[in-house]
Enzyme design. Structure first.
Site, PDB file in Angstrom:
ATOM      1  N   HIS A 132       0.806  -1.227   0.000  1.00 48.56           N
ATOM      2  CA  HIS A 132       0.000   0.000   0.000  1.00 48.56           C
ATOM      3  C   HIS A 132       0.836   1.273   0.000  1.00 48.56           C
ATOM      4  O   HIS A 132       0.439   2.284  -0.557  1.00 48.56           O
ATOM      5  CB  HIS A 132      -0.969  -0.004   1.191  1.00 48.56           C
ATOM      6  N   ASP A 133       2.005   1.245   0.619  1.00 52.39           N
ATOM      7  CA  ASP A 133       2.837   2.449   0.697  1.00 52.39           C
ATOM      8  C   ASP A 133       4.074   2.363  -0.180  1.00 52.39           C
ATOM      9  O   ASP A 133       5.062   3.060   0.076  1.00 52.39           O
ATOM     10  CB  ASP A 133       3.252   2.700   2.154  1.00 52.39           C
ATOM     11  N   LYS A 136       5.975   5.444  -1.302  1.00 48.98           N
ATOM     12  CA  LYS A 136       6.809   6.223  -0.368  1.00 48.98           C
ATOM     13  C   LYS A 136       8.294   5.987  -0.586  1.00 48.98           C
ATOM     14  O   LYS A 136       9.118   6.709  -0.021  1.00 48.98           O
ATOM     15  CB  LYS A 136       6.419   5.890   1.076  1.00 48.98           C
ATOM     16  N   HIS A 161       2.490  10.116  -3.124  1.00 43.74           N
ATOM     17  CA  HIS A 161       2.899   8.707  -3.076  1.00 43.74           C
ATOM     18  C   HIS A 161       1.857   7.725  -3.621  1.00 43.74           C
ATOM     19  O   HIS A 161       2.242   6.687  -4.166  1.00 43.74           O
ATOM     20  CB  HIS A 161       3.354   8.310  -1.657  1.00 43.74           C
ATOM     21  N   HIS A 185      -6.158   4.291  -1.362  1.00 49.90           N
ATOM     22  CA  HIS A 185      -6.408   4.126   0.075  1.00 49.90           C
ATOM     23  C   HIS A 185      -6.433   5.438   0.849  1.00 49.90           C
ATOM     24  O   HIS A 185      -6.759   5.444   2.039  1.00 49.90           O
ATOM     25  CB  HIS A 185      -5.412   3.141   0.709  1.00 49.90           C
ATOM     26  N   HIS A 186      -6.125   6.548   0.183  1.00 54.98           N
ATOM     27  CA  HIS A 186      -6.265   7.854   0.837  1.00 54.98           C
ATOM     28  C   HIS A 186      -7.481   8.638   0.310  1.00 54.98           C
ATOM     29  O   HIS A 186      -7.643   9.815   0.634  1.00 54.98           O
ATOM     30  CB  HIS A 186      -4.990   8.684   0.673  1.00 54.98           C
ATOM     31  N   ASP A 214      -6.354   0.265   7.876  1.00 54.95           N
ATOM     32  CA  ASP A 214      -5.188   1.145   7.964  1.00 54.95           C
ATOM     33  C   ASP A 214      -5.362   2.208   9.044  1.00 54.95           C
ATOM     34  O   ASP A 214      -4.418   2.507   9.787  1.00 54.95           O
ATOM     35  CB  ASP A 214      -4.940   1.807   6.605  1.00 54.95           C
TER      36      ASP A 214
END
Length: 268
Positions: A132-133, A136, A161, A185-186, A214
């Site tokens: 998911h990240d 980054k 990101h 997801h954001h 999350d």
């Protein structure tokens, strides 16, 4: 030298077919003298030949397909192990709890299953949650592990990101369809999220499922910028933001199965 599966299949078919035709013709000529009877027996022999060779082909193809399935399963397992090593290094770099990505992956799959996702959708949920990240990786440590609040400029960089993660995953064939979580997801249920400002059910279900997990994880464990929250406060906060930040139906599903999902996440 190891033969390719298709070559083995063709060779086996040719050998068995040739033996059957040669031997059966000789046997019929020896046993049957009447032309009409011989013609009937030849027809029956041809029908039997089709049935037997069809069954043989099925067995050979099924065996090779099973072998390819096992090989694909091993390949997928190897890929997942490599990705876990990468993600573990990311968690350390970001000063997350060491098993953060594994934990949210397990909980996301458990909640996604309760939400009705099956088969390939669960595979996408698994890899998407794990990565998911991934975007980054492109961000500087000065932003990622800054102990205090970010400036407006730093927030703008941080918000790149999801797009970076999406673009990275599009370069890997078996991860392209796992990009829904890293990309979305954001996003927020009320449309106030990023990077695209999606609203409600326009946000993919798997991303809405992950977002609940999350948020729970971010509050339940310490980060460089905050201590862990008490469990009752985390649950109260999830209820508070249901319908604004999070899909209220998914929050309700999560809380209704909270102990079971948490147990999956915290399992060794």
């Amino acid at each position: 030298m190891r033969l390719k599966p298709q070559v083995r299949t063709v060779l086996a078919y040719v050998i068995v077919s040739s033996l059957w035709i040669w031997l059966s013709n000789r046997v019929l000529r020896l046993l049957v003298e009447d032309p009409d009877t011989l013609s009937l027996m030849q027809s029956l022999k041809g029908t039997l030949f089709v049935i037997v060779t069809g069954a043989l082909l099925y067995v050979l193809i099924d065996r090779d397909l099973r072998g390819m399935t096992r090989a694909n399963r091993l390949l997928l397992k190897g890929n997942e192990q490599a990705l876990r090593a990468l993600v573990h290094a990311m968690d350390i770099r970001h000063k997350e709890t060491s098993d953060h990505s594994d934990r949210v992956m397990r909980m996301t799959v458990a909640l996604a299953r309760l939400a009705g996702l099956r088969g390939e959708e669960l595979r996408k949920a698994r890899f998407g949650a794990l990565l998911h990240d991934i975007g980054k990786l492109a961000l500087p440590d000065a932003i990622l592990i800054k102990p205090g609040p970010l400036s407006e400029e730093e927030i703008a960089v941080m918000r790149t990101h999801p797009q970076v993660g999406y673009e990275l995953l599009q370069q890997v064939d078996f991860l392209r369809d796992a990009a829904e979580i890293p990309y979305n997801h954001h996003e927020r249920w009320d449309g106030g999220g990023y990077p695209r400002g999606l609203r409600g059910e326009a946000i993919p279900l798997v991303a809405r499922v992950f977002s609940v997990v999350d948020v729970w994880d971010a509050l339940s464990f310490p980060r460089v910028y905050k201590p862990a929250w008490p469990e009752d406060e985390v649950i109260a906060y999830l209820r508070k933001i249901a319908g604004s930040q999070l899909d209220p139906a998914v929050v309700e599903l999560f809380l209704a199965n909270y102990e079971d999902i948490k147990r999956v996440g915290l399992a060794d």
